[in-house]
Design a protein around this motif. Structure first.
Motif, PDB file in Angstrom:
ATOM      1  N   PHE A  25      -9.020  38.881 -21.789  1.00 44.27           N
ATOM      2  CA  PHE A  25     -10.148  39.603 -21.506  1.00 44.27           C
ATOM      3  C   PHE A  25     -11.112  40.214 -22.718  1.00 44.27           C
ATOM      4  N   ASN A  26     -10.486  39.578 -24.102  1.00 47.13           N
ATOM      5  CA  ASN A  26     -11.427  39.626 -25.163  1.00 47.13           C
ATOM      6  C   ASN A  26     -12.511  38.925 -24.884  1.00 47.13           C
ATOM      7  N   SER A  27     -12.594  38.038 -23.802  1.00 40.77           N
ATOM      8  CA  SER A  27     -13.876  37.136 -23.759  1.00 40.77           C
ATOM      9  C   SER A  27     -14.571  37.871 -22.542  1.00 40.77           C
ATOM     10  N   ASP A  28     -16.156  38.205 -22.969  1.00 40.98           N
ATOM     11  CA  ASP A  28     -16.832  38.798 -21.777  1.00 40.98           C
ATOM     12  C   ASP A  28     -17.196  37.815 -20.699  1.00 40.98           C
ATOM     13  N   ARG A  29     -17.259  36.540 -20.970  1.00 41.70           N
ATOM     14  CA  ARG A  29     -17.549  35.423 -20.247  1.00 41.70           C
ATOM     15  C   ARG A  29     -16.185  35.382 -19.004  1.00 41.70           C
ATOM     16  N   ILE A  30     -15.308  35.862 -19.278  1.00 40.09           N
ATOM     17  CA  ILE A  30     -14.193  35.706 -18.313  1.00 40.09           C
ATOM     18  C   ILE A  30     -14.144  36.379 -16.915  1.00 40.09           C
ATOM     19  N   SER A  31     -15.004  37.383 -16.971  1.00 40.83           N
ATOM     20  CA  SER A  31     -15.369  38.288 -15.659  1.00 40.83           C
ATOM     21  C   SER A  31     -15.809  37.439 -14.523  1.00 40.83           C
ATOM     22  N   LYS A  32     -16.616  36.417 -15.136  1.00 35.81           N
ATOM     23  CA  LYS A  32     -17.104  35.515 -14.076  1.00 35.81           C
ATOM     24  C   LYS A  32     -16.283  34.736 -13.293  1.00 35.81           C
ATOM     25  N   ALA A  33     -14.898  34.658 -13.810  1.00 34.49           N
ATOM     26  CA  ALA A  33     -13.823  34.219 -12.837  1.00 34.49           C
ATOM     27  C   ALA A  33     -13.443  34.821 -11.549  1.00 34.49           C
ATOM     28  N   THR A  34     -13.990  36.380 -11.483  1.00 38.01           N
ATOM     29  CA  THR A  34     -14.131  36.938 -10.182  1.00 38.01           C
ATOM     30  C   THR A  34     -15.166  36.653  -9.096  1.00 38.01           C
ATOM     31  N   ASP A  35     -16.347  35.618  -9.961  1.00 45.00           N
ATOM     32  CA  ASP A  35     -17.511  35.624  -9.057  1.00 45.00           C
ATOM     33  C   ASP A  35     -17.928  34.248  -9.014  1.00 45.00           C
ATOM     34  N   ASP A  36     -18.233  33.532 -10.082  1.00 48.99           N
ATOM     35  CA  ASP A  36     -18.796  32.334  -9.978  1.00 48.99           C
ATOM     36  C   ASP A  36     -18.498  31.148 -11.193  1.00 48.99           C
ATOM     37  N   GLY A  37     -17.443  31.864 -12.004  1.00 49.04           N
ATOM     38  CA  GLY A  37     -17.153  30.874 -13.092  1.00 49.04           C
ATOM     39  C   GLY A  37     -15.718  30.200 -12.800  1.00 49.04           C
ATOM     40  N   PHE A  38     -15.690  28.896 -13.652  1.00 47.54           N
ATOM     41  CA  PHE A  38     -14.540  28.262 -13.433  1.00 47.54           C
ATOM     42  C   PHE A  38     -14.006  27.902 -14.763  1.00 47.54           C
ATOM     43  N   PHE A  39     -12.909  28.641 -15.252  1.00 51.20           N
ATOM     44  CA  PHE A  39     -12.525  28.310 -16.594  1.00 51.20           C
ATOM     45  C   PHE A  39     -11.081  27.768 -16.798  1.00 51.20           C
ATOM     46  N   LEU A  40     -10.941  27.366 -18.030  1.00 53.58           N
ATOM     47  CA  LEU A  40      -9.703  26.484 -18.361  1.00 53.58           C
ATOM     48  C   LEU A  40      -9.205  27.198 -19.860  1.00 53.58           C
ATOM     49  N   CYS A  41      -8.356  27.800 -19.837  1.00 51.45           N
ATOM     50  CA  CYS A  41      -7.903  28.118 -21.419  1.00 51.45           C
ATOM     51  C   CYS A  41      -6.688  27.581 -21.871  1.00 51.45           C
ATOM     52  N   ILE A  42      -6.872  26.977 -23.051  1.00 53.05           N
ATOM     53  CA  ILE A  42      -5.762  26.354 -23.822  1.00 53.05           C
ATOM     54  C   ILE A  42      -5.263  27.225 -24.795  1.00 53.05           C
ATOM     55  N   GLU A  43      -3.862  27.759 -24.702  1.00 56.75           N
ATOM     56  CA  GLU A  43      -3.437  28.633 -25.448  1.00 56.75           C
ATOM     57  C   GLU A  43      -2.905  28.509 -27.014  1.00 56.75           C
ATOM     58  N   ALA A  44      -3.186  29.134 -28.009  1.00 51.82           N
ATOM     59  CA  ALA A  44      -2.694  28.905 -29.197  1.00 51.82           C
ATOM     60  C   ALA A  44      -1.109  28.481 -29.570  1.00 51.82           C
ATOM     61  N   THR A  45      -0.475  28.900 -28.528  1.00 53.91           N
ATOM     62  CA  THR A  45       1.069  28.881 -28.490  1.00 53.91           C
ATOM     63  C   THR A  45       1.322  27.587 -28.405  1.00 53.91           C
ATOM     64  N   ASP A  46       0.480  26.502 -27.801  1.00 48.10           N
ATOM     65  CA  ASP A  46       0.714  25.033 -27.536  1.00 48.10           C
ATOM     66  C   ASP A  46       0.975  24.238 -28.881  1.00 48.10           C
ATOM     67  N   PRO A  47       1.893  23.503 -29.028  1.00 54.81           N
ATOM     68  CA  PRO A  47       2.168  22.769 -30.144  1.00 54.81           C
ATOM     69  C   PRO A  47       0.904  22.152 -30.514  1.00 54.81           C
ATOM     70  N   ALA A  48       0.535  21.314 -29.689  1.00 62.14           N
ATOM     71  CA  ALA A  48      -0.616  20.457 -29.945  1.00 62.14           C
ATOM     72  C   ALA A  48      -2.063  21.017 -30.148  1.00 62.14           C
ATOM     73  N   PHE A  49      -1.935  22.597 -30.118  1.00 67.97           N
ATOM     74  CA  PHE A  49      -3.142  23.190 -30.212  1.00 67.97           C
ATOM     75  C   PHE A  49      -3.569  23.242 -31.681  1.00 67.97           C
ATOM     76  N   SER A  50      -4.920  23.049 -31.993  1.00 63.43           N
ATOM     77  CA  SER A  50      -6.003  23.198 -33.086  1.00 63.43           C
ATOM     78  C   SER A  50      -7.157  23.603 -32.765  1.00 63.43           C
ATOM     79  N   GLU A  51      -7.586  24.736 -33.363  1.00 58.70           N
ATOM     80  CA  GLU A  51      -8.693  25.361 -32.980  1.00 58.70           C
ATOM     81  C   GLU A  51      -9.974  24.453 -32.786  1.00 58.70           C
ATOM     82  N   MET A  52     -10.161  23.516 -33.838  1.00 61.00           N
ATOM     83  CA  MET A  52     -11.448  22.781 -33.808  1.00 61.00           C
ATOM     84  C   MET A  52     -11.377  21.412 -32.902  1.00 61.00           C
TER      85      MET A  52
END
Lengths: 398, 179
Positions: B133-160
């Motif tokens: 919910f730190n994202s403002d955009r995510i509230s669209k997920a209850t209306d017309d937004g389709f999101f995917l979030c890869i979390e930092a806890t994943d071993p393969a994660f690197s921000e860039m």
């Protein structure tokens, strides 16, 4: 959502293959059964009528359950079941001549129903009290009403359905619902009273207000098993393989699971209320059916019709496992016959299960003729209601 | 966002349910495990696309149901035999048919508790804070937004790299979400 798997047209062959001789095989078995049973009629007339009623109520329960299934799909306007609806439709079409199979029972009333025996009518106060309802002319009138109502419903629903195969007349689709809505109400009353007449009145002093729904619960559980068997048979023959999918099988199995619980609930409720009150007049029916070796059948129904299907069909994977479903379904159909046997026979054979070869020959006769008629009728029309307005929904079920 | 703050994950927005489903398939194939999708309505086939295993909830319910059955029978057997034996209509003390309704009701009660609390447990609820919910955009997920979030806890994660990867599979917007 990938749209490429969606289809709206039937790609399978829609007619039952003519080279399939299964109808002939069933007719053959049926006629052997009839011939042997006719010998039995002269050897042991009383046993003949009891065995006849057992097999009659067994076959009737399947046709009636099928009619209910069809009407239920229509009044709920179900899309999912369209691809397999022709199977119960064809099964219920048998109700057209079921009344004819009832006629022989009218010649054995004095064996089957104690309330027809003049010496008991003269002396038994309870039977005298029930005479206004339990008398032969009214019994015949009631049965004429039952069979006419069922024949009308089954014929109309089947006829409309196959007519829609030829002409996409969607006014007929509306008519199916218009018939089914009052039909299901009339069905409830006629089936309840028919079960009172055919089975409950054998113990003329006994009554259970739940008996009608008890007969219905058994019928519907069995018919779901039979439809599953027929669907899996067709798929095994390579028929309708891209029409009927896993999801249809899964939902039929889920219904079978659900109505195994419904059966147990109804059968047990009827038992518990009577057992707990323990009134002499009411307990007698169970007393004879728990006496001696008959108790084993009672336990068999508890385990076989409820516990086994419940445990085996609980998982999601089990509901699409064809081998398992065939096993469970055959088992439930067998137990349906045995439960009719358990309701009818303790009157003739008190205290012990007594097998007579007529039980088997009449079952073969009824089952053979009935299955033969089913496959003959099934081969006459498309195996799928191919112009049904909800066909696309059914084909795309997942 | 300040650089010393921890990252929760990279959020990507997609144009429609079909794109989101394809993206979920790609993300799974790329070897990511800790990711989730957000949409205004359930999307048929998303479980398979994400590679989600069947829920364990059924087993939790089953165990609770069995406990209810055994508990119901034990309770009545003890009450009617040991604690307060009573003759009722000449029936035996151990009157199993009469135990069925109560045992049945306890099966239903405990199975429902199992389902309710099991769902909370598996979803790690209740939760005071969900960083998405730190994202403002995510509230669209209850209306017309389709999101995917890869979390930092994943071993393969690197921000860039993860952000670039999500862009390459058709994301219309990318946002890095702080913890």
């Amino acid at each position: 959502m990938s749209m490429d798997h969606h289809h709206t047209t039937l790609t399978d062959r829609l007619t039952f293959p003519e080279e399939n001789k299964i109808a002939t095989a069933f007719f053959g078995a049926g006629f052997v059964g009839i011939a042997l049973s006719l010998i039995g009629l002269f050897v042991n007339t009383e046993q003949f009528f009891f065995s006849y009623l057992t097999s009659f109520t067994f076959i009737a329960s399947l046709s009636l359950g099928a009619l209910f299934f069809v009407m239920l799909q229509h009044i709920t306007r179900s899309g999912w079941s369209v691809v397999l609806r022709r199977i119960p439709e064809t099964m219920s079409f048998q109700l057209l001549w079921l009344g004819l199979l009832f006629v022989p029972i009218l010649f054995g009333l004095e064996f089957l129903y104690e309330w027809t025996r003049p010496e008991l009518i003269a002396t038994d106060e309870l039977i005298q009290h029930k005479q206004p309802f339990l008398n032969i002319p009214f019994f015949i009138v009631r049965n004429v009403i039952y069979f006419s109502v069922w024949a009308f419903l089954a014929y109309k629903l089947y006829r409309n359905s196959v007519t829609m195969d030829r002409e996409a007349n969607h006014a007929l689709d509306r008519q199916q619902r218009v018939i089914s809505a009052p039909g299901i109400l009339v069905f409830a009353f006629t089936v309840a009273f028919a079960s009172f007449d055919w089975l409950m009145s054998m113990d003329s002093g006994w009554f259970s207000t739940m008996f009608g729904i008890y007969y219905f619960a058994m019928s519907f559980q069995s018919v779901l098993a039979v439809v599953l068997l027929l669907v899996i048979y067709l798929l095994g023959k390579g028929l309708l393989t891209s029409t009927i999918n896993r999801s249809h099988i899964h939902d039929m199995a889920a219904l079978l699971f659900g109505f195994s619980v419904f059966y147990a609930y109804i059968a047990f409720s009827q038992f518990l209320l009577i057992y707990y009150a323990n009134f002499p007049k009411e307990i007698l029916w169970f007393y004879y059916r728990f006496e001696g070796s008959w108790i084993f059948l009672a336990y068999l129904f508890l385990i076989g019709r409820f516990v086994i299907p419940f445990v085996l069909l609980l998982g999601k994977k089990a509901k699409t496992n064809h081998k398992l479903l065939v096993g469970v379904s055959l088992w439930i159909v067998l137990l349906q016959f045995l439960e009719m046997y358990w309701i009818v026979m303790p009157i003739l054979h008190k205290g012990a299960i007594t097998f007579h070869w007529l039980d088997l020959t009449l079952l073969v006769a009824f089952f053979g003729v009935s299955a033969g008629l089913f496959f003959r009728q099934f081969a006459r029309h498309s195996m799928v209601p191919k112009n049904d307005p909800l066909l696309a929904e059914s084909l795309n079920k997942h | 966002m300040s650089t010393n703050q921890k990252t929760f994950g990279v959020l990507a927005e997609f144009a429609n349910p079909a794109d989101l489903m394809d993206a979920a398939t790609e993300v799974r194939k790329a070897g990511f495990k800790d990711f989730d999708t957000y949409s205004p309505f359930p999307i048929h086939g998303m479980d398979d696309a994400m590679g989600l295993k069947p829920s364990k909830l059924g087993w939790i319910v089953l165990v609770h149901g069995i406990l209810g059955l055994l508990g119901g029978i034990a309770l009545q057997s003890w009450a009617m035999n040991v604690a307060y034996p009573m003759h009722i209509g000449g029936m035996p003390f151990l009157n199993f048919p009469a135990f069925v309704p109560v045992a049945f009701a306890l099966v239903i009660l405990l199975a429902s508790f199992g389902a309710f609390m099991g769902m909370f447990f598996l979803n790690r609820l209740p939760r005071l804070h969900q960083p998405i919910f730190n994202s403002d955009r995510i509230s669209k997920a209850t209306d017309d937004g389709f999101f995917l979030c890869i979390e930092a806890t994943d071993p393969a994660f690197s921000e860039m790299k993860t952000a670039e990867f999500l862009k390459s599979i058709g994301a219309t917007e990318i946002e890095v979400i702080p913890e």
